[in-house]
Design a protein around this motif. Structure first.
Motif, short mmCIF file in Angstrom:
data_model
loop_
_atom_site.label_atom_id
_atom_site.label_comp_id
_atom_site.label_asym_id
_atom_site.label_seq_id
_atom_site.Cartn_x
_atom_site.Cartn_y
_atom_site.Cartn_z
N THR A 128 0.84 -1.21 0.00
CA THR A 128 0.00 0.00 0.00
C THR A 128 0.87 1.25 0.00
O THR A 128 0.57 2.22 -0.71
CB THR A 128 -0.94 0.00 1.22
OG1 THR A 128 -1.70 -1.21 1.22
CG2 THR A 128 -1.86 1.19 1.20
N MET A 129 1.95 1.21 0.77
CA MET A 129 2.86 2.36 0.80
C MET A 129 3.49 2.58 -0.58
O MET A 129 3.62 3.72 -1.02
CB MET A 129 3.96 2.12 1.85
CG MET A 129 3.44 2.03 3.26
SD MET A 129 2.84 3.58 3.86
CE MET A 129 4.35 4.26 4.47
N ILE B 180 6.90 -1.49 -9.24
CA ILE B 180 7.63 -2.76 -9.10
C ILE B 180 7.85 -3.08 -7.63
O ILE B 180 7.73 -4.24 -7.21
CB ILE B 180 8.98 -2.69 -9.86
CG1 ILE B 180 8.72 -2.63 -11.35
CG2 ILE B 180 9.88 -3.86 -9.52
CD1 ILE B 180 7.94 -3.81 -11.91
N GLY B 181 8.14 -2.07 -6.82
CA GLY B 181 8.27 -2.29 -5.38
C GLY B 181 6.98 -2.83 -4.79
O GLY B 181 7.00 -3.74 -3.94
N ALA B 182 5.85 -2.32 -5.24
CA ALA B 182 4.56 -2.81 -4.75
C ALA B 182 4.31 -4.25 -5.19
O ALA B 182 3.82 -5.07 -4.40
CB ALA B 182 3.43 -1.91 -5.26
N LEU B 183 4.67 -4.57 -6.42
CA LEU B 183 4.48 -5.93 -6.91
C LEU B 183 5.38 -6.93 -6.17
O LEU B 183 4.96 -8.05 -5.86
CB LEU B 183 4.71 -6.00 -8.41
CG LEU B 183 3.71 -5.23 -9.27
CD1 LEU B 183 4.11 -5.28 -10.75
CD2 LEU B 183 2.31 -5.76 -9.07
N GLN C 239 12.32 -5.36 -1.90
CA GLN C 239 11.41 -4.38 -2.49
C GLN C 239 12.15 -3.11 -2.89
O GLN C 239 12.01 -2.61 -4.01
CB GLN C 239 10.30 -4.01 -1.50
CG GLN C 239 9.37 -5.13 -1.12
CD GLN C 239 8.47 -4.74 0.03
OE1 GLN C 239 8.18 -3.57 0.24
NE2 GLN C 239 8.04 -5.74 0.79
N ILE C 240 12.98 -2.62 -1.96
CA ILE C 240 13.73 -1.39 -2.23
C ILE C 240 14.73 -1.62 -3.35
O ILE C 240 14.88 -0.77 -4.25
CB ILE C 240 14.42 -0.91 -0.94
CG1 ILE C 240 13.37 -0.46 0.08
CG2 ILE C 240 15.39 0.23 -1.24
CD1 ILE C 240 13.92 -0.14 1.45
N VAL C 241 15.42 -2.77 -3.33
CA VAL C 241 16.41 -3.06 -4.36
C VAL C 241 15.75 -3.15 -5.73
O VAL C 241 16.23 -2.57 -6.72
CB VAL C 241 17.19 -4.35 -4.02
CG1 VAL C 241 18.03 -4.80 -5.21
CG2 VAL C 241 18.07 -4.13 -2.80
N ALA C 242 14.63 -3.87 -5.82
CA ALA C 242 13.93 -4.01 -7.10
C ALA C 242 13.44 -2.66 -7.61
O ALA C 242 13.59 -2.33 -8.79
CB ALA C 242 12.78 -4.99 -6.97
N ALA C 243 12.85 -1.87 -6.72
CA ALA C 243 12.34 -0.55 -7.12
C ALA C 243 13.49 0.36 -7.57
O ALA C 243 13.38 1.04 -8.59
CB ALA C 243 11.58 0.09 -5.96
N ALA C 244 14.59 0.34 -6.83
CA ALA C 244 15.72 1.20 -7.17
C ALA C 244 16.36 0.78 -8.50
O ALA C 244 16.70 1.63 -9.32
CB ALA C 244 16.75 1.17 -6.05
N LEU C 245 16.52 -0.53 -8.71
CA LEU C 245 17.13 -1.00 -9.95
C LEU C 245 16.29 -0.66 -11.16
O LEU C 245 16.79 -0.16 -12.17
CB LEU C 245 17.38 -2.51 -9.87
CG LEU C 245 18.54 -2.95 -8.99
CD1 LEU C 245 18.61 -4.47 -8.93
CD2 LEU C 245 19.85 -2.37 -9.48
#
Length: 141
Positions: free
Chosen positions: A5-6, A35-38, A49-55
């Protein structure tokens, strides 16, 4: 509040910020938040989550930057032949005035033409380089 949700709220805020500023890069960051949400919905922890979103966001921003850098900016409409049908056409200047302008007949009307700063005002055939308001900027052919 759940991590996914965030991430969705962050993605929404980034899209809103992009709409307000017109910066395409914020959409790429919003894509990273999606992507972070997924990844959060898949059950992974906060670090993946953070790594995937950042990449993904970094890769998307890099692709947009490289694409924009490779494609040069388009000409302004006043000097773009695709937008303005007068650019590239020729006019005949019979006599230049003392102020560096001349009157020519072009497309059934009288137009004021002027040359580029520093160019010689020589009568003869000129090519329209740009339309500035209701005047034509011309170059000697």
């Amino acid at each position: 509040m759940d991590h996914s949700t965030m991430w969705w709220l962050l993605a929404g805020l980034l899209v809103i910020a992009e709409l307000l500023t017109g910066t395409f890069y914020l959409l790429m960051l919003a894509l990273g938040a999606v992507i972070g949400a997924l990844v959060a919905l898949s059950g992974f922890g906060l670090v993946p989550q953070i790594v995937a979103a950042a990449l993904l966001a970094s890769a998307a921003v890099l692709v947009c930057y490289l694409k924009r850098k490779r494609n040069p900016r388009r000409q302004p409409a006043s000097s773009n032949r695709d937008v303005n049908m007068d650019v590239g056409e020729t006019v005949v200047v019979e006599q230049w005035g003392s102020d560096g302008t001349a009157q020519v007949r072009y497309r059934g009307a009288t137009w004021t033409v002027f040359g580029r700063p520093g160019s010689l005002s020589i009568p003869g055939t000129h090519r329209v380089a740009e339309v500035v308001g209701n005047r034509l900027l011309v170059d000697k052919v």
